[in-house]
Design an enzyme around this catalytic site. Sequence first.
Site, mmCIF file in Angstrom:
data_model
loop_
_atom_site.group_PDB
_atom_site.id
_atom_site.type_symbol
_atom_site.label_atom_id
_atom_site.label_comp_id
_atom_site.label_asym_id
_atom_site.label_seq_id
_atom_site.Cartn_x
_atom_site.Cartn_y
_atom_site.Cartn_z
ATOM 1 C CB THR A 19 42.525 43.382 45.017
ATOM 2 O OG1 THR A 19 41.460 42.772 44.278
ATOM 3 C CG2 THR A 19 43.023 44.617 44.264
ATOM 4 C CG ASP A 79 39.470 45.179 42.118
ATOM 5 O OD1 ASP A 79 39.628 44.591 43.205
ATOM 6 O OD2 ASP A 79 38.808 46.226 42.007
ATOM 7 N N GLY A 80 39.754 41.213 42.228
ATOM 8 C CA GLY A 80 38.719 40.253 42.604
ATOM 9 C C GLY A 80 38.523 40.151 44.104
ATOM 10 C CE LYS A 81 37.742 45.450 46.455
ATOM 11 N NZ LYS A 81 37.600 45.597 44.969
ATOM 12 N NE ARG A 82 38.643 35.788 42.387
ATOM 13 C CZ ARG A 82 37.528 36.064 41.752
ATOM 14 N NH1 ARG A 82 36.490 36.556 42.420
ATOM 15 N NH2 ARG A 82 37.405 35.854 40.447
#
Length: 217
Positions: free
Chosen positions: A115, A88-91
């Site tokens: 993510t 979960d890093g929302k890169r």
Amino acid sequence: MSQSFLDKLDQACQGHQSLLCVGLDPDPKRMALSNVVEFNHAIIEATSDLVSAYKPNLAFFEALGLDGLLALENILKAIPSEIVTIGDGKRGDIGSTSGSYAKALFDVWGFDAATVNPYLGHDSVQPFLEHKDKGVFLLCRTSNPGGRDFQDLILSDGNPLFELVANRLRIDLLVESHLEKCSRVTPRDDALTYAHRHVTFSIMAVSYTHLRAHETD
């Protein structure tokens, strides 16, 4: 050939009779144990027979510097191999940078899924989708209060921006990513139907998030 994300997720859900995903967010101010590794190991030991996925929030580990990254490496090894891991890093960045993000999450860390923030456009997402055996969760409507500042903006057609993003991703990116594989064995129309069916869950999740946001207004 490695097991695909969807196959692994299906097996984990069926094997544990669970749709539960547990987030691993080691905030030192809220942890019952001061040691990050021990804290997360305790969570895994208590829940590994109840979940289908774990979702480490990368920011909490990165904020701890090298010790945090070493802790993340240790914790990932402690997760049973049959359980899905979601980075979960929302890169999200320009194409070449996104390519490095995708390589780091999938090839270096070995996450089954990640993510991703798609608001920089197609080329920011494509490097993640090129990892055919991995899962990609594309954020469209986020749960934070400020998410409504831009994501809920109403467009000329009367629909909010986040719905446009979700539909564009579904049609322009996700469908096409499935199309090549399934069109080898089915006519194009059938392939499109197959692809739409396999990505509809993302729209359902977005709609539910939006509904819940309105219920709390």
